[in-house]
Design a protein around this motif. Structure first.
Motif, PDB file in Angstrom:
ATOM      1  N   ARG A  50     -29.964 -19.512  -7.921  1.00  0.00           N
ATOM      2  CA  ARG A  50     -28.655 -19.569  -8.448  1.00  0.00           C
ATOM      3  C   ARG A  50     -27.178 -19.471  -7.686  1.00  0.00           C
ATOM      4  O   ARG A  50     -26.199 -19.628  -8.275  1.00  0.00           O
ATOM      5  CB  ARG A  50     -28.380 -18.687  -9.783  1.00  0.00           C
ATOM      6  N   ASN A  51     -27.468 -18.775  -6.567  1.00  0.00           N
ATOM      7  CA  ASN A  51     -26.402 -18.695  -5.446  1.00  0.00           C
ATOM      8  C   ASN A  51     -25.790 -19.938  -5.112  1.00  0.00           C
ATOM      9  O   ASN A  51     -26.539 -20.639  -4.508  1.00  0.00           O
ATOM     10  CB  ASN A  51     -26.951 -17.607  -4.654  1.00  0.00           C
ATOM     11  N   LYS A  52     -24.454 -20.212  -5.432  1.00  0.00           N
ATOM     12  CA  LYS A  52     -23.651 -21.335  -5.093  1.00  0.00           C
ATOM     13  C   LYS A  52     -22.616 -20.995  -4.024  1.00  0.00           C
ATOM     14  O   LYS A  52     -21.977 -19.822  -4.211  1.00  0.00           O
ATOM     15  CB  LYS A  52     -23.271 -22.094  -6.237  1.00  0.00           C
ATOM     16  N   ARG A  53     -22.312 -21.716  -3.132  1.00  0.00           N
ATOM     17  CA  ARG A  53     -21.342 -21.534  -2.122  1.00  0.00           C
ATOM     18  C   ARG A  53     -19.749 -21.717  -3.135  1.00  0.00           C
ATOM     19  O   ARG A  53     -19.748 -22.672  -3.904  1.00  0.00           O
ATOM     20  CB  ARG A  53     -21.139 -22.343  -1.227  1.00  0.00           C
TER      21      ARG A  53
ATOM     22  N   ALA B 258     -22.668 -17.830  -0.422  1.00  0.00           N
ATOM     23  CA  ALA B 258     -23.841 -17.790  -1.375  1.00  0.00           C
ATOM     24  C   ALA B 258     -24.599 -16.773  -1.632  1.00  0.00           C
ATOM     25  O   ALA B 258     -24.791 -15.884  -2.581  1.00  0.00           O
ATOM     26  CB  ALA B 258     -24.583 -19.147  -1.497  1.00  0.00           C
ATOM     27  N   ASN B 259     -25.493 -16.429  -0.576  1.00  0.00           N
ATOM     28  CA  ASN B 259     -26.522 -15.510  -0.278  1.00  0.00           C
ATOM     29  C   ASN B 259     -26.093 -14.337   0.573  1.00  0.00           C
ATOM     30  O   ASN B 259     -25.419 -14.676   1.796  1.00  0.00           O
ATOM     31  CB  ASN B 259     -27.793 -16.022   0.353  1.00  0.00           C
TER      32      ASN B 259
ATOM     33  N   LYS C 191     -18.055 -10.417  -6.750  1.00  0.00           N
ATOM     34  CA  LYS C 191     -18.637 -10.762  -5.800  1.00  0.00           C
ATOM     35  C   LYS C 191     -17.607 -11.128  -4.394  1.00  0.00           C
ATOM     36  O   LYS C 191     -17.882 -10.600  -3.332  1.00  0.00           O
ATOM     37  CB  LYS C 191     -19.531 -12.150  -5.745  1.00  0.00           C
TER      38      LYS C 191
ATOM     39  N   TYR D 274     -19.909  -7.044 -10.920  1.00  0.00           N
ATOM     40  CA  TYR D 274     -20.985  -7.632  -9.997  1.00  0.00           C
ATOM     41  C   TYR D 274     -22.252  -6.678  -9.587  1.00  0.00           C
ATOM     42  O   TYR D 274     -23.341  -7.224  -9.687  1.00  0.00           O
ATOM     43  CB  TYR D 274     -20.230  -8.040  -8.681  1.00  0.00           C
TER      44      TYR D 274
ATOM     45  N   TYR E 225     -32.911 -16.337  -5.479  1.00  0.00           N
ATOM     46  CA  TYR E 225     -31.527 -16.759  -4.709  1.00  0.00           C
ATOM     47  C   TYR E 225     -31.186 -18.081  -5.237  1.00  0.00           C
ATOM     48  O   TYR E 225     -29.836 -18.379  -4.538  1.00  0.00           O
ATOM     49  CB  TYR E 225     -31.275 -16.651  -3.205  1.00  0.00           C
TER      50      TYR E 225
END
Length: 336
Positions: free
Chosen positions: A91-94, A102-103, A54, A189, A89
């Motif tokens: 589960r997306n973490k900075r 994240a997103n 990612k 990814y 979205y």
């Protein structure tokens, strides 16, 4: 008012008002939304390799051309099985306090949407060839090549992952094209981007503004044609990226349809089954696993018929055409 004559008080009042508005209009709603937005049960967090991929995706600027959001309009149906929801979205973490990547929803769709690319193209072989030279698998692609994600070695080591690029795109490269760690991480990814099903009982958003459907041909006897659809265009949209316009595939990566016994078999059941369920029977020969294109791309029986008839009558193949009724019968038998 005296405050307007005192610049210090005016500045402090404006600052306090700004901070209060930021707290109540931005921070508190965002915090509540984050806590109320649970991940989907079947979703998985990124592995270490996928997270590194990612970062490569961000570094190479892929988000400038690729979105990761399936809108609720019919034209987006090709990119996912359903429109995206907020939980996709969750589960997306900075990565840290300083960065917010994240997103990666994106705003430009210069290239295809990648929400479900892990299902549309599950094999790493295609992705690696595509990254090295996009036009070797998609002739009309405007995507730039990323040769710096690969190394040229006189002879690849046993542990190296080599890329089988067609001769006309090697540009006099002598030796083996080997994927770097960044390339493998990026592909990992991309393979992780898969749209998961919503929990049972949860309403599934619908695609809006559907195209007008093909007129019903009831009362006209057996459907011997494919409803006037262009098989060549459908083949180009769904199959050509791997099997190539000439049907010859890519040696060591994707098998040829030209002269294929499965394509030209008098009984189309095997071919239809491969289209609907995918195929991994030639992985040991070095060929990539084929995804279930028919299911992933929501192909209708008429579209499948048009594609099959194009394959059975092109590149020197001379098999008889199939009918929509035959395709529907096989679909009912194998279970979509």
């Amino acid at each position: 008012m005296e405050i307007y004559n005192n610049h210090k008080r005016l500045y402090i009042a404006a600052l306090l008002l700004f901070l209060a508005l930021t707290l109540y209009a931005a921070l508190i709603p965002a915090y509540k939304a984050q806590n109320d937005n649970a991940p989907l049960p079947n979703s998985k967090p990124l592995s270490e390799q996928e997270a590194l991929g990612k970062a490569v995706f961000v570094k190479e600027g892929c988000v400038a051309c690729h979105t990761q959001q399936v809108r609720n309009v019919e034209m987006d149906k090709f990119w996912g099985e359903r429109p995206s929801v907020a939980s996709d979205y969750a589960r997306n973490k900075r990565p840290d306090i300083w960065r917010n990547t994240a997103n990666l929803m994106g705003s430009e769709r210069t290239g295809p949407d990648l929400t479900n690319i892990g299902k549309r193209q599950p094999g790493k072989e295609w992705h690696l060839i595509h990254l090295f030279q996009p036009r070797s698998v998609v002739a009309q692609s405007i995507m730039p090549a990323y040769p710096w994600l690969f190394e040229i070695k006189e002879r690849a080591a046993a542990a190296d992952v080599t890329v089988q690029v067609p001769e006309e795109y090697r540009k006099n490269i002598k030796g083996d094209i080997v994927a770097t760690e960044d390339a493998l991480n990026l592909v990992a990814y991309l393979q992780s981007l898969k749209q998961v099903s919503l929990p049972d009982g949860r309403p599934v958003p619908k695609f809006l503004y559907p195209k007008q459907s093909t007129p019903d041909l009831k009362g006209m006897g057996t459907q011997t044609e494919d409803a006037g659809l262009d098989g060549a265009s459908l083949y180009a949209a769904n199959c050509q990226a791997c099997h190539q316009q000439n049907g010859e595939g890519l040696p060591g990566a994707f098998p040829a349809l030209k002269g294929s016994s499965i394509v030209t078999d008098a009984d189309p059941k095997a071919l239809i089954t491969v289209i609907m369920k995918g195929y991994n029977g030639r992985v040991k020969e070095g060929f990539a696993e084929m995804p279930p294109i028919g299911v992933n791309n929501n192909l209708k029986p008429e579209e499948i018929t048009a594609i099959i008839n194009h394959e059975r009558t092109s590149w020197g193949n001379n098999a008889s055409k199939v009918t929509v009724d035959e395709v529907k019968a096989v679909l009912a038998e194998i279970g979509k």
